[in-house]
Design an enzyme around this catalytic site. Structure first.
Site, PDB file in Angstrom:
ATOM      1  N   THR A 125       0.817  -1.213   0.000  1.00  8.05           N
ATOM      2  CA  THR A 125       0.000   0.000   0.000  1.00  8.05           C
ATOM      3  C   THR A 125       0.854   1.268   0.000  1.00  8.05           C
ATOM      4  O   THR A 125       2.001   1.249   0.481  1.00  8.05           O
ATOM      5  CB  THR A 125      -0.900  -0.001   1.265  1.00  8.05           C
ATOM      6  OG1 THR A 125      -1.422   1.303   1.479  1.00  8.05           O
ATOM      7  CG2 THR A 125      -0.130  -0.389   2.518  1.00  8.05           C
ATOM      8  N   ASP A 126       0.284   2.359  -0.491  1.00 13.11           N
ATOM      9  CA  ASP A 126       0.983   3.654  -0.438  1.00 13.11           C
ATOM     10  C   ASP A 126       1.218   4.111   0.999  1.00 13.11           C
ATOM     11  O   ASP A 126       2.083   4.957   1.253  1.00 13.11           O
ATOM     12  CB  ASP A 126       0.206   4.730  -1.217  1.00 13.11           C
ATOM     13  CG  ASP A 126      -1.231   4.949  -0.762  1.00 13.11           C
ATOM     14  OD1 ASP A 126      -1.686   4.247   0.162  1.00 13.11           O
ATOM     15  OD2 ASP A 126      -1.906   5.822  -1.345  1.00 13.11           O
ATOM     16  N   GLU A 127       0.456   3.535   1.942  1.00 15.29           N
ATOM     17  CA  GLU A 127       0.537   4.025   3.325  1.00 15.29           C
ATOM     18  C   GLU A 127       1.879   3.725   3.980  1.00 15.29           C
ATOM     19  O   GLU A 127       2.224   4.319   5.002  1.00 15.29           O
ATOM     20  CB  GLU A 127      -0.624   3.455   4.150  1.00 15.29           C
ATOM     21  CG  GLU A 127      -1.942   3.839   3.530  1.00 15.29           C
ATOM     22  CD  GLU A 127      -3.164   3.618   4.401  1.00 15.29           C
ATOM     23  OE1 GLU A 127      -3.043   3.674   5.629  1.00 15.29           O
ATOM     24  OE2 GLU A 127      -4.242   3.398   3.826  1.00 15.29           O
ATOM     25  N   TYR A 150      -1.382  -0.267  11.196  1.00 18.41           N
ATOM     26  CA  TYR A 150      -1.643  -0.975   9.927  1.00 18.41           C
ATOM     27  C   TYR A 150      -0.491  -0.743   8.947  1.00 18.41           C
ATOM     28  O   TYR A 150       0.100  -1.684   8.412  1.00 18.41           O
ATOM     29  CB  TYR A 150      -2.960  -0.493   9.307  1.00 18.41           C
ATOM     30  CG  TYR A 150      -3.091  -0.813   7.827  1.00 18.41           C
ATOM     31  CD1 TYR A 150      -3.184  -2.141   7.392  1.00 18.41           C
ATOM     32  CD2 TYR A 150      -3.095   0.202   6.858  1.00 18.41           C
ATOM     33  CE1 TYR A 150      -3.278  -2.451   6.035  1.00 18.41           C
ATOM     34  CE2 TYR A 150      -3.195  -0.093   5.505  1.00 18.41           C
ATOM     35  CZ  TYR A 150      -3.286  -1.417   5.102  1.00 18.41           C
ATOM     36  OH  TYR A 150      -3.377  -1.721   3.758  1.00 18.41           O
ATOM     37  N   LYS A 154       2.360  -3.365   7.293  1.00 18.45           N
ATOM     38  CA  LYS A 154       2.543  -3.579   5.848  1.00 18.45           C
ATOM     39  C   LYS A 154       3.993  -3.256   5.449  1.00 18.45           C
ATOM     40  O   LYS A 154       4.583  -3.950   4.612  1.00 18.45           O
ATOM     41  CB  LYS A 154       1.573  -2.701   5.041  1.00 18.45           C
ATOM     42  CG  LYS A 154       0.098  -3.063   5.192  1.00 18.45           C
ATOM     43  CD  LYS A 154      -0.261  -4.447   4.679  1.00 18.45           C
ATOM     44  CE  LYS A 154      -0.208  -4.573   3.177  1.00 18.45           C
ATOM     45  NZ  LYS A 154      -0.721  -5.900   2.718  1.00 18.45           N
TER      46      LYS A 154
HETATM   47  P1  NAD Z   1     -10.191  -6.653   3.007  1.00 15.40           P
HETATM   48  O1  NAD Z   1     -10.086  -6.303   4.441  1.00 15.40           O
HETATM   49  O2  NAD Z   1     -11.429  -6.333   2.258  1.00 15.40           O
HETATM   50  O3  NAD Z   1      -9.940  -8.239   2.818  1.00 15.40           O
HETATM   51  C1  NAD Z   1      -8.921  -8.910   3.492  1.00 15.40           C
HETATM   52  C2  NAD Z   1      -9.155 -10.408   3.267  1.00 15.40           C
HETATM   53  O4  NAD Z   1      -8.080 -11.123   3.919  1.00 15.40           O
HETATM   54  C3  NAD Z   1     -10.457 -10.924   3.886  1.00 15.40           C
HETATM   55  O5  NAD Z   1     -11.118 -11.766   2.976  1.00 15.40           O
HETATM   56  C4  NAD Z   1      -9.999 -11.704   5.118  1.00 15.40           C
HETATM   57  O6  NAD Z   1     -10.861 -12.777   5.450  1.00 15.40           O
HETATM   58  C5  NAD Z   1      -8.628 -12.191   4.664  1.00 15.40           C
HETATM   59  N1  NAD Z   1      -7.727 -12.477   5.803  1.00 15.40           N
HETATM   60  C6  NAD Z   1      -7.464 -11.671   6.864  1.00 15.40           C
HETATM   61  N2  NAD Z   1      -6.611 -12.295   7.703  1.00 15.40           N
HETATM   62  C7  NAD Z   1      -6.318 -13.493   7.144  1.00 15.40           C
HETATM   63  C8  NAD Z   1      -5.472 -14.568   7.534  1.00 15.40           C
HETATM   64  N3  NAD Z   1      -4.776 -14.533   8.672  1.00 15.40           N
HETATM   65  N4  NAD Z   1      -5.391 -15.655   6.720  1.00 15.40           N
HETATM   66  C9  NAD Z   1      -6.103 -15.696   5.562  1.00 15.40           C
HETATM   67  N5  NAD Z   1      -6.931 -14.720   5.155  1.00 15.40           N
HETATM   68  C10 NAD Z   1      -7.031 -13.624   5.942  1.00 15.40           C
HETATM   69  O7  NAD Z   1      -8.911  -5.994   2.328  1.00 15.40           O
HETATM   70  P2  NAD Z   1      -8.723  -5.305   0.899  1.00 15.40           P
HETATM   71  O8  NAD Z   1      -9.127  -3.891   0.981  1.00 15.40           O
HETATM   72  O9  NAD Z   1      -9.295  -6.196  -0.138  1.00 15.40           O
HETATM   73  O10 NAD Z   1      -7.128  -5.332   0.788  1.00 15.40           O
HETATM   74  C11 NAD Z   1      -6.451  -6.447   0.204  1.00 15.40           C
HETATM   75  C12 NAD Z   1      -4.959  -6.165   0.203  1.00 15.40           C
HETATM   76  O11 NAD Z   1      -4.695  -4.972  -0.528  1.00 15.40           O
HETATM   77  C13 NAD Z   1      -4.369  -5.942   1.586  1.00 15.40           C
HETATM   78  O12 NAD Z   1      -3.119  -6.569   1.653  1.00 15.40           O
HETATM   79  C14 NAD Z   1      -4.232  -4.431   1.693  1.00 15.40           C
HETATM   80  O13 NAD Z   1      -3.173  -4.071   2.566  1.00 15.40           O
HETATM   81  C15 NAD Z   1      -3.934  -4.072   0.255  1.00 15.40           C
HETATM   82  N6  NAD Z   1      -4.332  -2.705  -0.158  1.00 15.40           N
HETATM   83  C16 NAD Z   1      -5.609  -2.268   0.046  1.00 15.40           C
HETATM   84  C17 NAD Z   1      -5.968  -1.002  -0.404  1.00 15.40           C
HETATM   85  C18 NAD Z   1      -7.391  -0.489  -0.250  1.00 15.40           C
HETATM   86  O14 NAD Z   1      -7.661   0.658  -0.590  1.00 15.40           O
HETATM   87  N7  NAD Z   1      -8.343  -1.291   0.212  1.00 15.40           N
HETATM   88  C19 NAD Z   1      -5.021  -0.188  -1.032  1.00 15.40           C
HETATM   89  C20 NAD Z   1      -3.725  -0.664  -1.216  1.00 15.40           C
HETATM   90  C21 NAD Z   1      -3.397  -1.944  -0.780  1.00 15.40           C
HETATM   91  P1  TYD Z   2     -10.106   4.832   4.856  1.00 14.11           P
HETATM   92  O1  TYD Z   2     -11.150   4.400   3.892  1.00 14.11           O
HETATM   93  O2  TYD Z   2     -10.137   4.271   6.237  1.00 14.11           O
HETATM   94  O3  TYD Z   2      -8.697   4.552   4.146  1.00 14.11           O
HETATM   95  P2  TYD Z   2      -7.203   4.975   4.598  1.00 14.11           P
HETATM   96  O4  TYD Z   2      -7.222   5.515   5.963  1.00 14.11           O
HETATM   97  O5  TYD Z   2      -6.517   3.662   4.542  1.00 14.11           O
HETATM   98  O6  TYD Z   2      -6.751   5.955   3.586  1.00 14.11           O
HETATM   99  O7  TYD Z   2     -10.153   6.404   4.979  1.00 14.11           O
HETATM  100  C1  TYD Z   2      -9.995   7.238   3.844  1.00 14.11           C
HETATM  101  C2  TYD Z   2     -10.003   8.676   4.317  1.00 14.11           C
HETATM  102  O8  TYD Z   2     -11.295   8.979   4.847  1.00 14.11           O
HETATM  103  C3  TYD Z   2      -9.015   8.953   5.449  1.00 14.11           C
HETATM  104  O9  TYD Z   2      -8.472  10.249   5.289  1.00 14.11           O
HETATM  105  C4  TYD Z   2      -9.865   8.901   6.696  1.00 14.11           C
HETATM  106  C5  TYD Z   2     -11.217   9.407   6.203  1.00 14.11           C
HETATM  107  N1  TYD Z   2     -12.397   8.855   6.917  1.00 14.11           N
HETATM  108  C6  TYD Z   2     -13.334   9.740   7.486  1.00 14.11           C
HETATM  109  O10 TYD Z   2     -13.212  10.967   7.401  1.00 14.11           O
HETATM  110  N2  TYD Z   2     -14.417   9.200   8.143  1.00 14.11           N
HETATM  111  C7  TYD Z   2     -14.580   7.858   8.269  1.00 14.11           C
HETATM  112  O11 TYD Z   2     -15.577   7.425   8.906  1.00 14.11           O
HETATM  113  C8  TYD Z   2     -13.621   6.975   7.670  1.00 14.11           C
HETATM  114  C9  TYD Z   2     -13.775   5.478   7.777  1.00 14.11           C
HETATM  115  C10 TYD Z   2     -12.550   7.525   7.008  1.00 14.11           C
END
Ligand code: NAD
Ligand code: TYD
Length: 336
Positions: A125-127, A150, A154
């Site tokens: 992730t970019d984070e 988090y 990562k």
């Molecule tokens: P999500 O929370 O929707 O899904 C996570 C999945 O992982 C779930 O299905 C959960 O059951 C499974 N999981 C959790 N712990 C586990 C374990 N111990 N063993 C097996 N499975 C397990 O997450 P997402 O938003 O789909 O993110 C997927 C990946 O992409 C993550 O690695 C996250 O860090 C990365 N990512 C997400 C974003 C975003 O905006 N959502 C952006 C950049 C990177």
């Molecule tokens: P989020 O979806 O949790 O992603 P991330 O923190 O990983 O970027 O949040 C996106 C942005 O929205 C972040 O700046 C926090 C803000 N946010 C709110 O203002 N209210 C909320 O209830 C949530 C969940 C996020």
């Protein structure tokens, strides 16, 4: 091509599984997912017609015996989406984050080393880069400076990946993507939380002044990038993924309210998130230059499609917004 995909029942993982089944008839995959609160088998209903090309295994990536058994089947590539992913939950309790995101990644890397798996793709992730000021964008060489538990978990996993490449010569790739949105996202993250709250005429809790900026990408553009990286890139590389679509949170929230014809009075400014990163922006020029990737979904198209999806799939999110979700919601938002 045989893939082992972890976390394939979550938001991005399920979109990726469906994308790969649809676009690559030669691909079959095993999907290892623990089905935590964020995992949902319902997300993969559309995978049913693909029969044995998709095999679901419920289990934990930290379970060495299970992971070794699955990796002894010699997948060509392991793609690790499995993670604890919500920053706010990591602030409340970070144990599961270190366990899954760090130790789970280590178990997968060890198993790949043991069984000589050709390629490992870590979805990061970019984070991991921390926060930006008003100008500029993260490149792959930006120092790692994670600010939430988090993001720190990562970043730790990214460094483990680097070490397995340098020390053992494992063919490891790390992708770092910006904030995703689209169908099937769990309604704890900004977009689905705001869309579903607005549909329920509930308050929309905006942290701080609402001017924190995120760089939004549609989940299908992310999946296409991961597909290219896993098939076309050189091992040991890191690729940023982002579609240069930066907006302050308040803009996103207002856009949603406008599309749903709901009043701005639903917005409630609440206490800020501790350690809240001010701005993310990704420089994805390496991915564009080396692998020819381009995002195809504009923010407006993607938002409109996503909002329509949540309107059409009310049963999906209503089922989620019960039980554990309500306990979490009350604990996190109750006193803000
Ligand atoms: P999500 O929370 O929707 O899904 C996570 C999945 O992982 C779930 O299905 C959960 O059951 C499974 N999981 C959790 N712990 C586990 C374990 N111990 N063993 C097996 N499975 C397990 O997450 P997402 O938003 O789909 O993110 C997927 C990946 O992409 C993550 O690695 C996250 O860090 C990365 N990512 C997400 C974003 C975003 O905006 N959502 C952006 C950049 C990177
Ligand atoms: P989020 O979806 O949790 O992603 P991330 O923190 O990983 O970027 O949040 C996106 C942005 O929205 C972040 O700046 C926090 C803000 N946010 C709110 O203002 N209210 C909320 O209830 C949530 C969940 C996020």
């Amino acid at each position: 091509m045989k893939l082992l995909v972890t976390g394939g029942c979550g938001f991005i993982g399920s979109n990726f599984v469906l994308y790969m089944l649809e676009t690559h008839p030669e691909v079959s995959l095993v999907n290892l997912d623990l089905l935590t609160y964020a995992g949902n088998l319902e997300n993969l209903q559309d995978a049913l017609p693909y029969g044995e090309r998709h095999r679901f295994v419920r289990g934990d990536i930290t379970d060495r015996k299970l992971v070794y058994d699955l990796i002894s089947e010699k997948p060509d590539v392991v793609v690790n989406f499995a993670a604890e992913t919500h920053v706010d939950r990591s602030i409340m309790d970070s144990f599961a984050f270190v366990n899954t995101n760090v130790l789970g990644t280590q178990v997968l890397l060890e198993a790949c080393k043991e069984f000589g798996v050709e390629r490992f793709v870590q979805i990061s992730t970019d984070e991991v880069y921390g926060s930006l000021g008003p100008e500029g964008a993260f490149t792959e060489s930006h120092p790692l400076a994670p600010n939430s538990p988090y993001a720190a978990s990562k970043a730790a996993a990214d460094l483990l990946c680097r070490s397995y490449h340098k020390t053992y010569g494992l063919d490891v790739l790390v992708t770092r993507c910006s904030n995703n949105y689209g169908p099937l996202q769990f309604p704890e993250k900004l977009m689905p939380l705001m869309i579903t709250n607005a549909l329920q005429d509930k308050e929309l809790p905006v942290y701080g002044d609402g001017m924190n900026v995120r760089d939004w990408i549609h989940v299908t553009d992310h999946c296409r990038a991961v597909d290219l990286v896993l098939r076309k890139s050189r091992g040991g590389e890191i690729y940023n993924i982002g579609s240069s679509s930066e907006y302050p949170n308040l803009h996103v929230v207002r856009y949603i309210l406008q599309r749903l014809s709901k009043p701005e009075s639903l917005i409630r400014f609440v206490q800020d998130r501790p350690g809240h990163d001010r701005r993310y922006a990704m420089d994805a020029s390496k991915l564009r230059r080396e692998l020819g990737w381009e995002p195809v979904t504009t923010f407006e198209e993607g938002m409109n499609q996503t909002i329509s999806w949540y309107i059409e799939h009310e049963m999906w999110w209503q089922r989620i917004k019960t039980g554990e979700y309500l306990t979490y919601y009350e604990k996190w938002y109750g006193n803000r």
